[in-house]
Design an enzyme around this catalytic site. Structure first.
Site, mmCIF file in Angstrom:
data_model
loop_
_atom_site.group_PDB
_atom_site.id
_atom_site.type_symbol
_atom_site.label_atom_id
_atom_site.label_comp_id
_atom_site.label_asym_id
_atom_site.label_seq_id
_atom_site.Cartn_x
_atom_site.Cartn_y
_atom_site.Cartn_z
ATOM 1 N N HIS A 66 -2.360 -2.751 0.332
ATOM 2 C CA HIS A 66 -1.005 -2.222 0.364
ATOM 3 C C HIS A 66 -0.971 -0.888 1.083
ATOM 4 O O HIS A 66 -1.992 -0.216 1.225
ATOM 5 C CB HIS A 66 -0.439 -2.067 -1.049
ATOM 6 C CG HIS A 66 -1.286 -1.205 -1.952
ATOM 7 N ND1 HIS A 66 -2.411 -1.683 -2.587
ATOM 8 C CD2 HIS A 66 -1.181 0.085 -2.316
ATOM 9 C CE1 HIS A 66 -2.950 -0.719 -3.316
ATOM 10 N NE2 HIS A 66 -2.226 0.368 -3.162
ATOM 11 N N CYS A 181 -2.710 6.530 -8.028
ATOM 12 C CA CYS A 181 -3.476 6.179 -6.828
ATOM 13 C C CYS A 181 -2.774 6.793 -5.621
ATOM 14 O O CYS A 181 -1.643 7.275 -5.738
ATOM 15 C CB CYS A 181 -3.615 4.663 -6.679
ATOM 16 S SG CYS A 181 -2.077 3.797 -6.272
#
Length: 682
Positions: A66, A181
């Site tokens: 992603h 993250c």
């Protein structure tokens, strides 16, 4: 709201290549083909860059590559069920279910929440089993849409990741956690749900704060106060860590929260009963929040030093970049002698009272009185910017160890190093001492009334005394002597010695293309740039060698894809087009997709050409006063013709070497699909 996934974005039982990079490239092509992104190369590059930070494979044969990308116009999910499976870095093996999440750089929170819901669903075994059993793309789309738009009842029953409205039962053990993250789309929420589920299995009340792209709801202070320990499953800094001050701490990368949630829960429970367990510092030092190993213990001394040094260099570079370019522009407008008269010109003249003709003659300036005055202005701005080189280096090295309380001791120690002539070596030593001292002081157990004074008064005061005192009394003089000797040695380098240094730097720049070895060579060049002068151009030559050598690998791969297209896949040929610009701008990472797909021919060939370029630059006395920019900072390059010639020679050598190694050392035919496409095009 536009649908995140369509049947055209689903590939079932597909062979998309043998590496994660190839799979990402194919999915990026599919996203662009559906008109949901504008640039395959940019989207693939952003996704591969994200993959290089943390592998996106998770247990259960799943991977979620992603990224956020300016190339994406519509938030998108592309799904592939692979056959054969491909390794995405999960501990339990290769992944066959791939969800490629492509988010626009400025995606709205509603879309990000939907993407996060999908990521959380992927930790549920019944959902992944249904994906594997699906017979056609329509079933996949229906499953995904059901997962990201659940019914209200399902929403209410989802695992909590914020403080509950009612307290946990008496006697139940309590923990808190933060997950985060770099992109805040997938791993942040998967780690949160995995930790909550693992805690529930052992009867522990765990409340998680997800610091993701769709926003964060801070944990209730009462929940934090009642917790026995805290878990940080993060790849980035935790926001407002001081809330957890004094709590026993277990820290690991976010991916470990997905891979080993039960182990992290057990470690947190053990830490809560260990009086010697690591704790969140009162000063919210970032060293503890971002530096532990994947096992949950303290990071090694070597890793801590490397992280601190790279942090210092990364924050120092903007001062050097701006300052170096301004100094070069000052030389262009006012000549090299501007260094000796800039202060006098600025004191005696203004824009409406320009220097006289005698000053123009003395400086041999080419742009008249206005050029002389503007040259003095930009040179002085650049010199002042460069004067922050050592303090910024030292300050942010200390920051890496002790967070904000380390900044003042670090900057002060760096200023002392500059005052004593200890240069960047003194800045490194001073920054390390300041950071360690501030971290040590911040770990003191002090009365509650004193805690507020620690980060703003006591730690900066005592840290500055310790670090700067040691520099003045013991270390500054010897380091200054060493710096003087090093500068003299570099200034006197010529012939074979200079060529050998250029060769070594060139090889280092191409060895890992932006990795640790590359960064060591680049940091060495940037850190010494401030010592350059018209009378001592060796640091500028080193900078030129590093920059030119770093330009060679992407340019060489771009040339190789043009000379022999059949040796490269469609994705690599597309990468080759972008690599021309990346190489010209000194972005060595432009060669990474090639090295990742086929490292054996690419890395040695890149090193060969880069080594030759570094040797030529040092031998010919080429200089660069700019730390970055490649050919676009031509005005800061001395002997520009040889700079260009050296790069061309190295590029040709590397390109021919790549072709030879691919053809003869290990034949690498392009995929059958690519050959078919070529025949159709013909």
């Amino acid at each position: 709201m536009t649908s995140l996934i369509t049947e055209e974005l689903v590939l079932l039982d597909a062979n998309l290549g043998g590496t994660s990079t190839e799979v990402i490239a194919k999915l990026a092509e599919r996203v662009v083909a559906q008109g949901r992104a504008t640039d395959v190369i940019a989207l693939q590059g952003d996704a591969v860059a994200r993959e290089s930070k943390t592998a996106t494979g998770v247990p259960g044969g799943i991977a979620i590559p992603h990224c956020r990308s300016t190339a994406v116009t519509v938030p998108t999910l592309a799904m592939a069920r692979l056959n054969p499976a491909v390794d995405f870095g999960a501990k339990d093996g290769a992944a066959d279910l791939i969800f490629f999440i492509a988010a626009p750089d400025g995606a709205d929170k509603e879309h990000l929440k939907l993407l996060s819901k999908l990521a959380r669903s992927l930790v549920k075994k019944d959902f992944t089993a249904a994906l594997r059993a699906a017979q056609n793309p329509a079933e996949i789309v229906a499953l995904v849409e059901a997962a990201i738009t659940p019914a209200p009842a399902a929403e209410a029953s989802a695992p909590a990741t914020a403080a509950p409205s009612t307290p946990a039962p008496a006697g139940q053990r309590r923990l808190v956690a933060v997950t985060a993250c770099p992109t805040g789309i997938a791993h942040t929420y998967m780690a949160a749900d995995s930790l909550v589920a693992a805690a529930a299995e052992v009867g522990v009340d765990l409340q998680v704060e997800t610091q993701g792209s769709s926003g964060a709801t801070p944990l209730d202070p009462a929940v934090i106060a009642a917790a026995e320990a805290v878990i940080f499953a993060v790849d980035v800094d935790v926001r407002d860590k001081s809330r957890f001050a004094g709590k026993p701490l277990i820290q690991s990368p976010v991916k470990r929260g997905i891979d080993e949630p039960a182990v992290m829960i057990a470690e947190a429970l053990a830490a809560a009963q260990d009086p010697n367990a690591r704790r969140v510092p009162a000063a919210s030092g970032s060293s503890d929040a971002t530096s532990s190993s994947s096992s949950g213990g303290r990071e090694s001394v070597g890793a801590a030093l490397k992280r601190a040094l790279l942090t210092g260099v990364s924050y120092m570079i903007p001062f050097v970049a701006g300052g170096g370019l301004l100094i070069a522009l000052g030389f262009l407008l006012g000549g090299y002698a501007i260094t000796t008269v800039a202060d006098d010109i600025l004191a005696a003249n203004t824009l409406f009272n320009l220097p006289g003709a005698d000053m123009v003659t003395t400086l041999d300036a080419k742009f008249g009185p206005l050029g002389v005055y503007l040259g003095a202005v930009v040179f002085k701005i650049g010199a002042l910017s460069m004067s922050f080189l050592v303090p910024a280096l030292a300050g942010y090295i200390a920051y890496a160890f002790a967070d904000r309380p380390g900044l003042a001791p670090g900057f002060t120690a760096g200023a002392v190093a500059g005052f004593m002539g200890a240069g960047f070596l003194g800045g490194i030593v001073g920054g390390l001492i300041a950071g360690l001292a501030a971290r040590w002081i911040g770990s003191w157990s002090v009365p509650r009334w004193m805690r507020g004074l620690m980060p703003v008064v006591i730690t900066p005061l005592l840290g500055s005394i310790i670090a700067s005192g040691l520099m003045f009394l013991l270390l500054g003089g010897p380091i200054a002597s060493l710096t003087t000797g090093l500068n003299s040695w570099l200034s006197g380098m010529s012939g074979a010695a200079a060529a050998l240094l250029g060769l070594i730097l060139g090889l280092m720049m191409a060895f890992d293309l932006g990795g640790p070895v590359n960064k060591v060579a680049y940091s060495f060049a940037v850190a010494g740039l401030g010592a350059g002068a018209a009378a001592n151009q060796a640091p500028w030559q080193i900078m030129a060698a590093v920059m030119a050598a770093g330009m060679v690998p992407p340019l060489a791969l771009a040339l190789a894809t043009s000379l022999d297209r059949r040796l490269f896949s469609n994705a690599e040929r597309e990468n080759g087009k972008a690599a021309w610009l990346l190489g010209a701008a000194f972005i060595s990472e432009g060669a990474i997709p090639f090295a990742a797909a086929d490292p054996l021919p690419v890395i040695p060939a890149s090193m060969l050409g880069a080594g030759v370029t570094g040797t030529m630059i040092m031998s010919m006395g080429v200089t660069s006063q700019a730390p970055h920019g490649g050919i676009f900072v031509f005005f800061a390059i001395g002997n520009l013709a040889m700079f260009v010639v050296s790069i061309i020679v190295g590029t040709i050598i590397s390109a021919l070497a790549v072709i030879a190694l691919k053809r003869y050392a290990r034949k690498t035919p392009i995929a059958a699909a690519d050959l078919a496409q070529e025949k159709v095009a013909a």
